[in-house]
Design a protein around this motif. Sequence first.
Motif, PDB file in Angstrom:
ATOM      1  N   PHE A 169       8.426  13.368  29.850  1.00  0.00           N
ATOM      2  CA  PHE A 169       9.172  12.298  29.191  1.00  0.00           C
ATOM      3  C   PHE A 169       8.446  10.956  29.329  1.00  0.00           C
ATOM      4  O   PHE A 169       7.864  10.652  30.377  1.00  0.00           O
ATOM      5  N   LYS A 170       8.496  10.194  28.267  1.00  0.00           N
ATOM      6  CA  LYS A 170       7.904   8.861  28.263  1.00  0.00           C
ATOM      7  C   LYS A 170       8.835   7.898  28.986  1.00  0.00           C
ATOM      8  O   LYS A 170      10.055   7.963  28.836  1.00  0.00           O
ATOM      9  N   LYS A 171       8.263   7.018  29.757  1.00  0.00           N
ATOM     10  CA  LYS A 171       9.071   6.023  30.458  1.00  0.00           C
ATOM     11  C   LYS A 171       9.603   5.009  29.443  1.00  0.00           C
ATOM     12  O   LYS A 171       8.814   4.429  28.668  1.00  0.00           O
ATOM     13  N   PRO A 172      10.900   4.785  29.425  1.00  0.00           N
ATOM     14  CA  PRO A 172      11.507   3.916  28.403  1.00  0.00           C
ATOM     15  C   PRO A 172      10.946   2.499  28.394  1.00  0.00           C
ATOM     16  O   PRO A 172      10.930   1.841  27.357  1.00  0.00           O
ATOM     17  N   THR A 173      10.511   2.021  29.542  1.00  0.00           N
ATOM     18  CA  THR A 173      10.048   0.630  29.627  1.00  0.00           C
ATOM     19  C   THR A 173       8.570   0.472  29.284  1.00  0.00           C
ATOM     20  O   THR A 173       8.081  -0.660  29.200  1.00  0.00           O
ATOM     21  N   LYS A 180      11.370  13.291  19.691  1.00  0.00           N
ATOM     22  CA  LYS A 180      12.325  12.209  19.938  1.00  0.00           C
ATOM     23  C   LYS A 180      13.715  12.722  19.582  1.00  0.00           C
ATOM     24  O   LYS A 180      13.967  13.101  18.439  1.00  0.00           O
ATOM     25  N   TYR A 189       4.248   7.911  31.555  1.00  0.00           N
ATOM     26  CA  TYR A 189       5.050   9.131  31.541  1.00  0.00           C
ATOM     27  C   TYR A 189       5.524   9.515  32.938  1.00  0.00           C
ATOM     28  O   TYR A 189       4.847   9.246  33.935  1.00  0.00           O
ATOM     29  N   GLU A 238      18.127  12.957  21.394  1.00  0.00           N
ATOM     30  CA  GLU A 238      19.113  12.270  22.230  1.00  0.00           C
ATOM     31  C   GLU A 238      18.723  12.230  23.703  1.00  0.00           C
ATOM     32  O   GLU A 238      19.219  11.403  24.475  1.00  0.00           O
ATOM     33  N   ASP A 239      17.812  13.121  24.110  1.00  0.00           N
ATOM     34  CA  ASP A 239      17.378  13.141  25.508  1.00  0.00           C
ATOM     35  C   ASP A 239      16.290  12.107  25.796  1.00  0.00           C
ATOM     36  O   ASP A 239      16.010  11.792  26.953  1.00  0.00           O
ATOM     37  N   GLY A 240      15.665  11.596  24.750  1.00  0.00           N
ATOM     38  CA  GLY A 240      14.595  10.626  24.932  1.00  0.00           C
ATOM     39  C   GLY A 240      13.335  11.045  24.203  1.00  0.00           C
ATOM     40  O   GLY A 240      13.344  11.981  23.386  1.00  0.00           O
ATOM     41  N   GLU A 241      12.250  10.367  24.494  1.00  0.00           N
ATOM     42  CA  GLU A 241      10.958  10.654  23.872  1.00  0.00           C
ATOM     43  C   GLU A 241      10.080  11.409  24.860  1.00  0.00           C
ATOM     44  O   GLU A 241       9.946  11.019  26.013  1.00  0.00           O
ATOM     45  N   ARG A 242       9.455  12.479  24.392  1.00  0.00           N
ATOM     46  CA  ARG A 242       8.629  13.280  25.299  1.00  0.00           C
ATOM     47  C   ARG A 242       7.489  13.956  24.552  1.00  0.00           C
ATOM     48  O   ARG A 242       7.512  14.087  23.324  1.00  0.00           O
TER      49      ARG A 242
END
Length: 377
Positions: free
Chosen positions: A226-230, A179, A213, A181-185
């Motif tokens: 990357f995990k989808k934010p929603t 986790k 994902y 600044e680019d997101g969760e992956r």
Amino acid sequence: MKKEIVFTENPNKELWNQFKQFENYGVCLNYLKKCKKFDNSEKFKFRAKLIKYYITQAKEYYLSAKDSSVQTKPTLLYYGASCLVKALIITKRCHQDDSNRHGITVSESNANDLMGFKVRPTTGTFLELYQILESKEIDIIKSINFNLEDLFSFIPELKDDFVDVFNKKSLAIKVDRIKDEDGERLSYEGDYFSDESIITDFFDNIPNFDKYYFSPSFFSNGMSCFKKPTSKGDIVLRNIMGEEFLVSSLHSGETPIYLSQISVHFLILYLLSMLSRYYVNLWLSESSSDETRYFYIIEKFLDISERKFPNLILNEILNKEIIFSVEYYKPSGFDFDEIKGMVEEIVNESIEKNNLKDEKEEIQRRIMDDFYSGKGW
């Protein structure tokens, strides 16, 4: 499923302490009151008593298995697991499993080899479990025969041993969650995907992967996705230490088959219990031979399942993923500041000795992070 970490000196003891609440009739009855059709009738009171009975009996089977040899452990673990499954069925369906059948049959294609035996789901307890956890469509699963190699390939904790024993890749890869600044992956480093032909199959056959994902990106020694934010929830599996894995499906003809960890463990335990009871000569010869490569992975599975299967059942009953961890446990009488100073001194001496001054800050940070988190204690 919500995740909860319980820090404890003795994870196995704490696991069964959590089950103690269901050794109380009142607790079991209150649990069943969540059922839409609950009516305080005698049948629900009887089901509450059954939950208590199955949990109590399962605990005794598992306690006996702890001190048993490989000759009897599979049977004790299977019957303990069977009690836990029957308790789970009541908590999920609000009525008991009255089939009086295991729901699994054994066949053999090569009686000279433990790997030659297969199990096939049929009417009974296993299919009741399968319908609760996986799918109400049971026609396909009833037509498939699984051998131990098939089933071991689903077990994340055995992925490296699986490669050594069967000389092929398992269905599991260990991933790291990042986790920033680019997101969760999820990130994986290794050569699992060196053969590009398996890439599509692996991810296409992880149930609901696209729901959680984005398509993975591949590089020379691994991949990331990357995990989808929603998206809420996840499709990763965790071992008892909380490490995360992606597990794909088994190919059986044209149909990819995915089994939950509970289903896989239950099928393996049934088969091993049958082999140890009814194919004694083969079981004894395999267990005492220095040449067989199969029994090592069997014994390791039994140790894993003894700790993990009850944890999986508890998670389902309580509808939360509980990880019992010693990672942050600090023994009584532990002088944190004294030990911290000793560690810092050793680290600084090692940095000076090995001429690593340029990396000094980073090395100190990583080592002291591990120290504060309790890794290695």
